[in-house]
Motif scaffolding. Structure first.
Motif, PDB file in Angstrom:
ATOM      1  N   VAL A  70      -0.898   1.652  -5.217  1.00  0.00           N
ATOM      2  CA  VAL A  70      -2.186   1.322  -5.823  1.00  0.00           C
ATOM      3  C   VAL A  70      -2.172  -0.178  -6.111  1.00  0.00           C
ATOM      4  O   VAL A  70      -1.426  -0.645  -6.966  1.00  0.00           O
ATOM      5  CB  VAL A  70      -2.425   2.113  -7.119  1.00  0.00           C
ATOM      6  CG1 VAL A  70      -3.762   1.695  -7.745  1.00  0.00           C
ATOM      7  CG2 VAL A  70      -2.419   3.615  -6.849  1.00  0.00           C
ATOM      8  N   SER A  71      -2.988  -0.918  -5.391  1.00  0.00           N
ATOM      9  CA  SER A  71      -3.000  -2.364  -5.578  1.00  0.00           C
ATOM     10  C   SER A  71      -4.070  -2.760  -6.581  1.00  0.00           C
ATOM     11  O   SER A  71      -5.267  -2.588  -6.343  1.00  0.00           O
ATOM     12  CB  SER A  71      -3.249  -3.088  -4.258  1.00  0.00           C
ATOM     13  OG  SER A  71      -3.325  -4.481  -4.495  1.00  0.00           O
ATOM     14  N   LEU A  72      -3.604  -3.284  -7.712  1.00  0.00           N
ATOM     15  CA  LEU A  72      -4.475  -3.896  -8.707  1.00  0.00           C
ATOM     16  C   LEU A  72      -4.267  -5.412  -8.666  1.00  0.00           C
ATOM     17  O   LEU A  72      -4.490  -6.105  -9.651  1.00  0.00           O
ATOM     18  CB  LEU A  72      -4.151  -3.346 -10.096  1.00  0.00           C
ATOM     19  CG  LEU A  72      -4.188  -1.821 -10.225  1.00  0.00           C
ATOM     20  CD1 LEU A  72      -3.756  -1.390 -11.628  1.00  0.00           C
ATOM     21  CD2 LEU A  72      -5.570  -1.277  -9.908  1.00  0.00           C
ATOM     22  N   ALA A  73      -3.831  -5.902  -7.509  1.00  0.00           N
ATOM     23  CA  ALA A  73      -3.414  -7.306  -7.379  1.00  0.00           C
ATOM     24  C   ALA A  73      -4.499  -8.181  -6.773  1.00  0.00           C
ATOM     25  O   ALA A  73      -4.921  -9.169  -7.360  1.00  0.00           O
ATOM     26  CB  ALA A  73      -2.136  -7.390  -6.547  1.00  0.00           C
ATOM     27  N   GLY A  74      -4.939  -7.861  -5.561  1.00  0.00           N
ATOM     28  CA  GLY A  74      -5.845  -8.753  -4.840  1.00  0.00           C
ATOM     29  C   GLY A  74      -7.288  -8.618  -5.279  1.00  0.00           C
ATOM     30  O   GLY A  74      -7.730  -7.560  -5.737  1.00  0.00           O
ATOM     31  N   GLY A  75      -8.050  -9.706  -5.111  1.00  0.00           N
ATOM     32  CA  GLY A  75      -9.463  -9.710  -5.491  1.00  0.00           C
ATOM     33  C   GLY A  75     -10.378  -9.457  -4.313  1.00  0.00           C
ATOM     34  O   GLY A  75     -11.330 -10.209  -4.087  1.00  0.00           O
ATOM     35  N   GLU A 121     -10.707   6.433  -9.713  1.00  0.00           N
ATOM     36  CA  GLU A 121      -9.573   7.351  -9.784  1.00  0.00           C
ATOM     37  C   GLU A 121      -8.264   6.636  -9.462  1.00  0.00           C
ATOM     38  O   GLU A 121      -7.235   6.857 -10.123  1.00  0.00           O
ATOM     39  CB  GLU A 121      -9.786   8.514  -8.811  1.00  0.00           C
ATOM     40  CG  GLU A 121     -10.957   9.432  -9.139  1.00  0.00           C
ATOM     41  CD  GLU A 121     -12.312   8.828  -8.818  1.00  0.00           C
ATOM     42  OE1 GLU A 121     -13.318   9.313  -9.375  1.00  0.00           O
ATOM     43  OE2 GLU A 121     -12.374   7.875  -8.004  1.00  0.00           O
ATOM     44  N   ARG A 122      -8.289   5.775  -8.454  1.00  0.00           N
ATOM     45  CA  ARG A 122      -7.086   5.015  -8.102  1.00  0.00           C
ATOM     46  C   ARG A 122      -6.735   4.015  -9.203  1.00  0.00           C
ATOM     47  O   ARG A 122      -5.547   3.782  -9.476  1.00  0.00           O
ATOM     48  CB  ARG A 122      -7.311   4.286  -6.779  1.00  0.00           C
ATOM     49  CG  ARG A 122      -7.427   5.178  -5.573  1.00  0.00           C
ATOM     50  CD  ARG A 122      -6.067   5.587  -5.027  1.00  0.00           C
ATOM     51  NE  ARG A 122      -5.429   4.508  -4.280  1.00  0.00           N
ATOM     52  CZ  ARG A 122      -4.199   4.583  -3.801  1.00  0.00           C
ATOM     53  NH1 ARG A 122      -3.472   5.672  -3.998  1.00  0.00           N
ATOM     54  NH2 ARG A 122      -3.665   3.571  -3.132  1.00  0.00           N
ATOM     55  N   ILE A 123      -7.734   3.436  -9.808  1.00  0.00           N
ATOM     56  CA  ILE A 123      -7.481   2.510 -10.918  1.00  0.00           C
ATOM     57  C   ILE A 123      -6.753   3.228 -12.043  1.00  0.00           C
ATOM     58  O   ILE A 123      -5.755   2.737 -12.590  1.00  0.00           O
ATOM     59  CB  ILE A 123      -8.800   1.895 -11.415  1.00  0.00           C
ATOM     60  CG1 ILE A 123      -9.355   0.911 -10.381  1.00  0.00           C
ATOM     61  CG2 ILE A 123      -8.605   1.200 -12.765  1.00  0.00           C
ATOM     62  CD1 ILE A 123     -10.755   0.431 -10.673  1.00  0.00           C
ATOM     63  N   THR A 124      -7.250   4.407 -12.394  1.00  0.00           N
ATOM     64  CA  THR A 124      -6.629   5.176 -13.474  1.00  0.00           C
ATOM     65  C   THR A 124      -5.178   5.507 -13.145  1.00  0.00           C
ATOM     66  O   THR A 124      -4.277   5.356 -13.983  1.00  0.00           O
ATOM     67  CB  THR A 124      -7.420   6.472 -13.724  1.00  0.00           C
ATOM     68  OG1 THR A 124      -8.773   6.132 -14.063  1.00  0.00           O
ATOM     69  CG2 THR A 124      -6.805   7.281 -14.849  1.00  0.00           C
ATOM     70  N   CYS A 178     -11.862  -4.582  -8.627  1.00  0.00           N
ATOM     71  CA  CYS A 178     -13.021  -4.637  -7.735  1.00  0.00           C
ATOM     72  C   CYS A 178     -12.914  -3.690  -6.541  1.00  0.00           C
ATOM     73  O   CYS A 178     -13.924  -3.165  -6.073  1.00  0.00           O
ATOM     74  CB  CYS A 178     -13.260  -6.065  -7.263  1.00  0.00           C
ATOM     75  SG  CYS A 178     -11.795  -6.886  -6.595  1.00  0.00           S
ATOM     76  N   TYR A 179     -11.702  -3.465  -6.025  1.00  0.00           N
ATOM     77  CA  TYR A 179     -11.576  -2.731  -4.761  1.00  0.00           C
ATOM     78  C   TYR A 179     -11.217  -1.250  -4.910  1.00  0.00           C
ATOM     79  O   TYR A 179     -11.837  -0.395  -4.273  1.00  0.00           O
ATOM     80  CB  TYR A 179     -10.547  -3.433  -3.866  1.00  0.00           C
ATOM     81  CG  TYR A 179     -10.509  -2.862  -2.472  1.00  0.00           C
ATOM     82  CD1 TYR A 179     -11.512  -3.161  -1.559  1.00  0.00           C
ATOM     83  CD2 TYR A 179      -9.483  -2.003  -2.076  1.00  0.00           C
ATOM     84  CE1 TYR A 179     -11.493  -2.632  -0.271  1.00  0.00           C
ATOM     85  CE2 TYR A 179      -9.459  -1.473  -0.797  1.00  0.00           C
ATOM     86  CZ  TYR A 179     -10.461  -1.787   0.098  1.00  0.00           C
ATOM     87  OH  TYR A 179     -10.448  -1.247   1.355  1.00  0.00           O
ATOM     88  N   PRO A 180     -10.234  -0.863  -5.732  1.00  0.00           N
ATOM     89  CA  PRO A 180      -9.866   0.564  -5.784  1.00  0.00           C
ATOM     90  C   PRO A 180     -10.973   1.413  -6.398  1.00  0.00           C
ATOM     91  O   PRO A 180     -11.816   0.922  -7.163  1.00  0.00           O
ATOM     92  CB  PRO A 180      -8.615   0.574  -6.678  1.00  0.00           C
ATOM     93  CG  PRO A 180      -8.198  -0.850  -6.817  1.00  0.00           C
ATOM     94  CD  PRO A 180      -9.417  -1.675  -6.643  1.00  0.00           C
TER      95      PRO A 180
END
Length: 441
Positions: free
Chosen positions: A45-50, A393-396, A388-390
């Motif tokens: 789960v990528s919370l890295a890129g914008g 559900e993936r964010i959680t 912005c992207y996930p």
């Protein structure tokens, strides 16, 4: 006597360092780019890129537009164009900027291959090696890369929950003046800051412009997120208050990032130099991409599309905030962005987010560690989370995995009475952009 022909000299595959220009010593891969290889794996789960979420674009309608553009205007669209950009698009860009109170002449707009190119060219025409640039702390990693490539020295000025602090800006400029140094420009991201997520309070904007004018410092305003406010508020651009501000804009966040269409609005005295710099860099920006953007703006309800994007990003932000509140351990703090792509998180003292990143990736979650957003070694207790992207559900799930990694780090500290990793940088200031970003000073 041998009949063998002499073999030509084959140079080493690795060029000696002395062949390169001295300025290349400051050119290093950003921590964000280094993450992409692992963050793109489906199990992470990528919370890295914008990366913008372009799934909401009307792709069928755009496919028709592309086909029609090639059929009707292919001889122009697929040919070289002007280094300054197509006149009709420059006029439309002025209409877009008018939403932020900017009154502009299309002749003062230079279309670029994304706003990153505009930033690079502005740095090229302003900065000699050793010159000083003022930037917020933290600041956009791509800007720091450009400043380093041209051997400019970055002096960070701290933000709080309302953006750049005017009194600290004045103190920094006073200190530099005492050393006989005038910075070439202030680089600022006033709206929904990358990476800090805060917005510069409206009353501070005129004050900051006045301080820079007093010290003879130019202002470069980078505003890719300005139309992506979750409350519907569109903040007045710094450029709307001062025509000498260099304004950078982009269609990457409000239309399609892959087209790489951005622009710079510059004072007439800067324009000719910027066009010459653009000409030497790319000869001309792609006509096809510009004409497609121009058609999109003319024939489609782009304002409704921006609203669709904004609603999707607001839902994702809300999912992230709920997950942070539910899962993160005590001692973590974060801001509540009112637009844009990012949450800026501070972890408990003793946790080093850069050292923790490999363990997070092993746990199948990725973030951007704070050290990549400073030029002076700070940021080891911070990290940037992108929503912005996930999907929500993936964010959680990503935040849940991150929380487990943080808990493991803190458990090591509790067990052994020492930090999980000794910080390699000075202690962070305790205050910073860790609260909502309303319109107050």
């Amino acid at each position: 006597m041998s009949d063998a022909l002499p073999q030509p000299h084959r140079p080493s595959a690795t060029a000696p360092a002395e062949r390169f220009a001295a300025r290349t010593a400051g050119m290093t891969a950003s921590e964000i780019r280094a993450l992409f290889a692992v963050a793109s794996r489906p199990e992470v789960v990528s919370l890295a890129g914008g990366m913008p979420n372009i799934a909401a674009l009307p792709l069928d309608a755009l496919a028709v537009e592309v086909a029609d553009l090639v059929a009707r205007e292919g001889q122009v669209a697929l040919q070289y164009g002007s280094a300054q950009g197509r006149p009709e698009l420059r006029e439309q860009i002025c209409e877009v900027m008018a939403l932020e109170g900017i009154r502009a002449d299309p002749d003062d707009v230079v279309v670029t291959v994304g706003s990153q190119m505009a930033l690079d060219l502005v740095t090229r025409i302003y900065c000699d090696p050793g010159d000083v640039v003022i930037a917020e702390g933290p600041s956009y990693v791509g800007a720091l890369g450009s400043f380093a490539a041209y051997q400019a020295r970055v002096v960070h000025v701290q933000m709080d929950e309302h953006g750049l602090v005017p009194s600290l800006l004045r103190s920094a400029l006073q200190s530099l003046a005492q050393q006989g140094t005038t910075p070439k420009f202030l680089y600022t991201i006033p709206n929904f800051h990358n990476p800090a997520g805060v917005t510069l309070a409206v009353p501070r904007r005129a004050e900051i412009l006045a301080i820079c004018a007093e010290y003879g410092v130019a202002v470069v305003e980078d505003n890719p997120y300005g139309l992506l406010g979750f409350s519907g508020t569109i903040y007045p651009a710094l450029r709307s208050m001062d025509r000498d501000v260099v304004y950078l804009g982009s269609f990457s966040k409000t239309f399609a990032s892959g087209l790489r269409v951005g622009w710079a609005l510059v004072p007439p005295a800067v324009r000719d130099r910027l066009v010459l710099a653009a000409e030497s860099a790319t000869l001309c920006p792609p006509s096809f991409n510009q004409m497609l953007v121009s058609r999109y703006l003319a024939a489609h309800d782009w304002r409704s599309q921006v609203k669709t994007y904004t609603e999707a990003y607001r839902d994702r932000r809300d999912a992230m905030l709920r997950a942070l509140e539910t899962h993160l351990p005590e001692g973590c703090t974060w801001n509540v962005p009112d637009g844009g792509f990012y949450v800026w998180l501070t972890v408990p003292e003793g946790v080093d987010t850069k050292a923790m990143l490999p363990r997070a990736v092993t746990a199948r979650v990725a973030y951007a560690s704070g050290t990549g957003f400073y030029a002076d070694g700070f940021g080891s207790r911070q990290l940037r989370l992108s929503y912005c992207y996930p999907t929500p559900e993936r964010i959680t799930e990503g935040v849940r995995r991150l929380a487990a990694v943080l808990e493991a780090e803190l458990d090591v500290m509790r067990t052994f009475g020492t930090p999980a990793r000794l910080p390699a940088t000075p202690p962070e200031p305790r205050d910073g952009p860790q609260a909502p970003s309303p319109h107050t000073p």
